[in-house]
Design an enzyme around this catalytic site. Structure first.
Site, mmCIF file in Angstrom:
data_model
loop_
_atom_site.group_PDB
_atom_site.id
_atom_site.type_symbol
_atom_site.label_atom_id
_atom_site.label_comp_id
_atom_site.label_asym_id
_atom_site.label_seq_id
_atom_site.Cartn_x
_atom_site.Cartn_y
_atom_site.Cartn_z
ATOM 1 N N CYS A 1 4.718 -6.394 2.564
ATOM 2 C CA CYS A 1 5.193 -5.009 2.485
ATOM 3 C C CYS A 1 4.396 -4.100 3.436
ATOM 4 O O CYS A 1 4.470 -4.258 4.639
ATOM 5 C CB CYS A 1 5.163 -4.521 1.044
ATOM 6 S SG CYS A 1 6.077 -2.997 0.829
ATOM 7 N N TYR A 2 3.586 -3.192 2.913
ATOM 8 C CA TYR A 2 2.762 -2.358 3.794
ATOM 9 C C TYR A 2 1.901 -3.235 4.703
ATOM 10 O O TYR A 2 1.705 -2.945 5.882
ATOM 11 C CB TYR A 2 1.864 -1.452 2.936
ATOM 12 C CG TYR A 2 0.933 -0.571 3.734
ATOM 13 C CD1 TYR A 2 1.359 0.653 4.231
ATOM 14 C CD2 TYR A 2 -0.388 -0.971 3.982
ATOM 15 C CE1 TYR A 2 0.497 1.456 4.970
ATOM 16 C CE2 TYR A 2 -1.250 -0.176 4.720
ATOM 17 C CZ TYR A 2 -0.804 1.038 5.208
ATOM 18 O OH TYR A 2 -1.652 1.834 5.939
ATOM 19 N N VAL B 1 -10.555 -12.256 -27.624
ATOM 20 C CA VAL B 1 -10.507 -13.525 -26.903
ATOM 21 C C VAL B 1 -11.649 -13.674 -25.879
ATOM 22 O O VAL B 1 -12.226 -14.757 -25.745
ATOM 23 C CB VAL B 1 -9.108 -13.771 -26.276
ATOM 24 C CG1 VAL B 1 -8.680 -12.633 -25.409
ATOM 25 C CG2 VAL B 1 -9.069 -15.055 -25.494
ATOM 26 N N ASP B 2 -12.028 -12.594 -25.206
ATOM 27 C CA ASP B 2 -13.037 -12.730 -24.145
ATOM 28 C C ASP B 2 -14.402 -13.142 -24.704
ATOM 29 O O ASP B 2 -15.049 -14.057 -24.180
ATOM 30 C CB ASP B 2 -13.186 -11.420 -23.348
ATOM 31 C CG ASP B 2 -11.878 -10.975 -22.748
ATOM 32 O OD1 ASP B 2 -10.968 -11.826 -22.632
ATOM 33 O OD2 ASP B 2 -11.747 -9.791 -22.404
ATOM 34 N N HIS C 1 8.319 -8.540 -1.475
ATOM 35 C CA HIS C 1 7.189 -8.897 -2.349
ATOM 36 C C HIS C 1 7.383 -10.293 -2.945
ATOM 37 O O HIS C 1 8.017 -10.420 -3.994
ATOM 38 C CB HIS C 1 7.068 -7.885 -3.492
ATOM 39 C CG HIS C 1 6.542 -6.561 -3.046
ATOM 40 N ND1 HIS C 1 5.199 -6.277 -2.981
ATOM 41 C CD2 HIS C 1 7.181 -5.447 -2.622
ATOM 42 C CE1 HIS C 1 5.020 -5.048 -2.552
ATOM 43 N NE2 HIS C 1 6.211 -4.512 -2.319
ATOM 44 N N GLY D 1 0.843 -1.198 0.000
ATOM 45 C CA GLY D 1 0.000 0.000 0.000
ATOM 46 C C GLY D 1 0.872 1.240 0.000
ATOM 47 O O GLY D 1 1.985 1.217 -0.535
ATOM 48 N N GLY E 1 -14.459 -10.893 -32.076
ATOM 49 C CA GLY E 1 -13.227 -11.468 -32.627
ATOM 50 C C GLY E 1 -12.140 -11.475 -31.572
ATOM 51 O O GLY E 1 -11.099 -12.081 -31.741
ATOM 52 N N LYS F 1 -7.190 -12.708 -17.383
ATOM 53 C CA LYS F 1 -6.986 -12.910 -18.824
ATOM 54 C C LYS F 1 -6.233 -14.213 -19.133
ATOM 55 O O LYS F 1 -6.600 -14.940 -20.059
ATOM 56 C CB LYS F 1 -6.202 -11.720 -19.385
ATOM 57 C CG LYS F 1 -6.190 -11.623 -20.878
ATOM 58 C CD LYS F 1 -7.475 -10.993 -21.340
ATOM 59 C CE LYS F 1 -7.467 -10.587 -22.774
ATOM 60 N NZ LYS F 1 -8.688 -9.814 -23.072
ATOM 61 N N GLU G 1 5.351 -11.964 -4.584
ATOM 62 C CA GLU G 1 4.560 -12.150 -5.808
ATOM 63 C C GLU G 1 5.309 -11.749 -7.074
ATOM 64 O O GLU G 1 4.881 -12.099 -8.171
ATOM 65 C CB GLU G 1 3.235 -11.368 -5.705
ATOM 66 C CG GLU G 1 3.338 -9.852 -5.767
ATOM 67 C CD GLU G 1 3.692 -9.202 -4.427
ATOM 68 O OE1 GLU G 1 4.225 -9.892 -3.540
ATOM 69 O OE2 GLU G 1 3.464 -7.979 -4.288
#
Ligand code: XMP
Length: 511
Positions: free
Chosen positions: A82-83, A226-227, A169, A55, A224, A367, A171
């Site tokens: 972190c935060y 992807v979603d 971090h 944060g 057209g 995605k 991640e």
């Protein structure tokens, strides 16, 4: 069926979505809530674990987001990052202070004691840091589990209460054992089993769709992209011909793209496919319009009109499906907590259209998960890994007025550039690459003749999120081949340039 969920409690850090994605990479479902979510809502979520994100700079800033310390007493394991790590220290009356030395980037980290969080990781490793405050004294009941040269409490825990905190971090990919640390939190500490797998997502979603839709009709707009393609494939698997897909071809697609979309869906999936070819209407409306915003407005308005006219012709009852994905729905922990992110993928419906309900089968997916589902459903790779393509299509890549001739030139030149990029192995490494046709003409020479033709620009970018981007350093040989092929094969171009501008100050698209 997912039976286990992790909560990512967002304190406004830039990596909140990344944390959730990394958790899901471990086959555990994660969802994000803003720090303003009431504790009752969190209790009702029955989470197996809670992760506090990063944060702002300091827990002492007046505006800094906080949470009631009761969250540490729910009996649910917590990991603060972190935060989020400093916040745990602050909530439990430890000491947080400005660090004499801020750490940023790759830093050497040393594990001090055995900890379930660090199972299987080396005593010394590289972590990713980004902080100006640090924990100068761990709270009572907490022990320091790791340090760095400038951080006397780079990680801490209360093993009995299952509260863990890391200043770094885990991640981000630069953190050497970051994924292992998240894995340990999920499997060693939260005792997850890992039931978030895409094939069970497909089975469950298809069953739910069948139940919800019954014998009613469903209508879906295919772009057209992807979603919408994956949404179509899922709904088709569930209810076959009860689904009608409407594909508006505005004539501003890339070379052969309209036919490719049609062939894919008609051949591979059981559904009614309606293609509306209205390139001529769009060209007429766009005649002599040169202002980029005006062009966008015309294309948007016309698209909306054509699409809904067609929808009304095909169904005025049943369900309306759309390809909304998870990032479109996340409530943000940044700024005004009540604002929901703009749902740019949500379709605005005309007042005279009413459906029984909206179906958004991808609304819990990121995605990359949508792409995995698409591949599993048998959608061709080219479509699943398609680059982002703006709604107004080539309309934003034609400078000045849009004419049939400029569309032809751009489609052909763009196809050659993409073909060369794919041959060069760039299809999966670069975010986006395309051609732009300008309004500029210049003198050239061909054989013994003087020419006066258009300038074509090639653009290729690398980016993580499209907010900023850098131009791609592709080899001269590849540019040479593309340029030579374009000037030889495409009538109307006598000069090719490569765009070497980053975003900012430029944008990705030229318009
Ligand atoms: P810019 O040009 O703003 O583009 O740097 C950033 C990214 O957004 C895409 N883009 C669009 N996508 N509808 C879309 O769905 C649009 O109207 C649109 N305009 C730009 C662009 O291709 C790039 O990936």
């Amino acid at each position: 069926m997912i039976t286990e969920k992790i909560l990512v409690l967002d304190f406004g850090g830039q990596y909140n979505q990344l944390i959730a994605r990394r958790v899901r990479d471990e086959s555990v479902y994660a969802e994000i809530l803003p720090y303003t979510a009431p504790i009752e809502r969190i209790k009702e979520g029955n989470y197996k674990g809670i992760i506090f994100t990063g944060g702002p700079n300091s827990v002492y800033d007046e505006e800094s987001p906080h949470y009631t310390a009761d969250i540490l007493e729910l009996g649910v394991p917590v990991l603060g990052i972190c935060y989020g790590c400093q916040l745990i220290a602050y909530m439990r009356n430890g000491e947080v202070a400005t660090a004499p030395v801020s750490e940023y980037g790759k830093i050497e980290f040393e594990v001090q004691t055995d900890s379930p969080l660090f199972k299987g990781i080396d005593k010394n490793s590289i972590v990713w840091m980004s902080h100006t405050d640090y924990i100068s004294k761990a709270p009572e009941g907490y022990r320091v589990t790791g340090i760095t040269a400038d951080c006397p409490c780079a990680s801490m825990e209360n093993n009995e209460k299952k509260i863990y905190a890391v200043q770094f971090h885990p991640e981000v990919t630069h953190c050497q054992f970051g994924q292992q640390i998240l894995h340990n939190f999920l499997y060693e500490i939260c005792e997850c089993k890992g039931d978030w797998v895409m094939d069970s997502f497909i089975d469950t979603t298809v069953a739910e769709l069948r139940e919800q839709i019954g014998n009613k009709k469903v209508i879906l707009g295919l772009s057209g992209g992807v979603d919408s393609a994956v949404t179509a494939a899922l709904v088709s698997k569930a209810v076959g011909k009860q689904l009608t897909c409407v594909f508006v071809d505005h004539g501003l697609m890339r070379l052969n793209e309209g036919d490719e979309v049609e062939n894919t869906f008609v051949k591979l999936f059981d559904m009614n496919f309606v293609r509306v070819n209205c390139g001529d209407v769009f060209l007429e409306k766009l005649k002599d319009v040169t202002d980029p915003e005006e062009k966008r407005k015309i294309i948007g308005t016309e698209f909306y009109r054509v699409f809904w006219d067609e929808v009304k012709r095909n169904a005025d009852e049943g369900f309306f499906a759309q390809g909304t994905i998870y990032p479109d729905c996340i409530e943000s922990g940044k700024g005004d907590a009540d604002t929901i992110k703009t749902h740019h993928n949500k379709v605005r419906m005309p007042d005279d259209v009413s459906f029984e309900g909206i179906i958004e089968p991808l609304k819990s997916l990121f995605k990359d998960e949508v792409r995995r589902v698409g591949e599993m459903l048998g959608i061709p790779r080219e479509l699943v890994w398609r680059q982002p393509f703006p709604g107004p299509g080539l309309g934003v890549r034609i400078i000045g007025s849009i004419t049939r001739e400029k569309i032809r030139i751009l489609q052909q030149a763009d196809a050659i550039f993409r073909e060369e990029m794919e041959k060069g192995g760039y299809a999966e490494n670069l975010s986006q690459y395309f051609a732009v046709i300008t309004d500029l003409k210049s003198v050239g020479v061909m054989g013994d003749h003087r020419t006066y033709e258009r300038l074509l620009v090639l653009r290729a970018v690398t980016t993580d999120n499209f907010m900023t981007a850098d131009w791609a350093r592709i080899p001269y040989e590849l540019l040479a081949k593309a340029s030579s092929r374009i000037t030889n094969e495409v009538r109307g171009i006598n000069r090719v340039a490569y765009d070497i501008t980053s975003k900012p100050p430029a944008t990705v698209e030229w318009e």
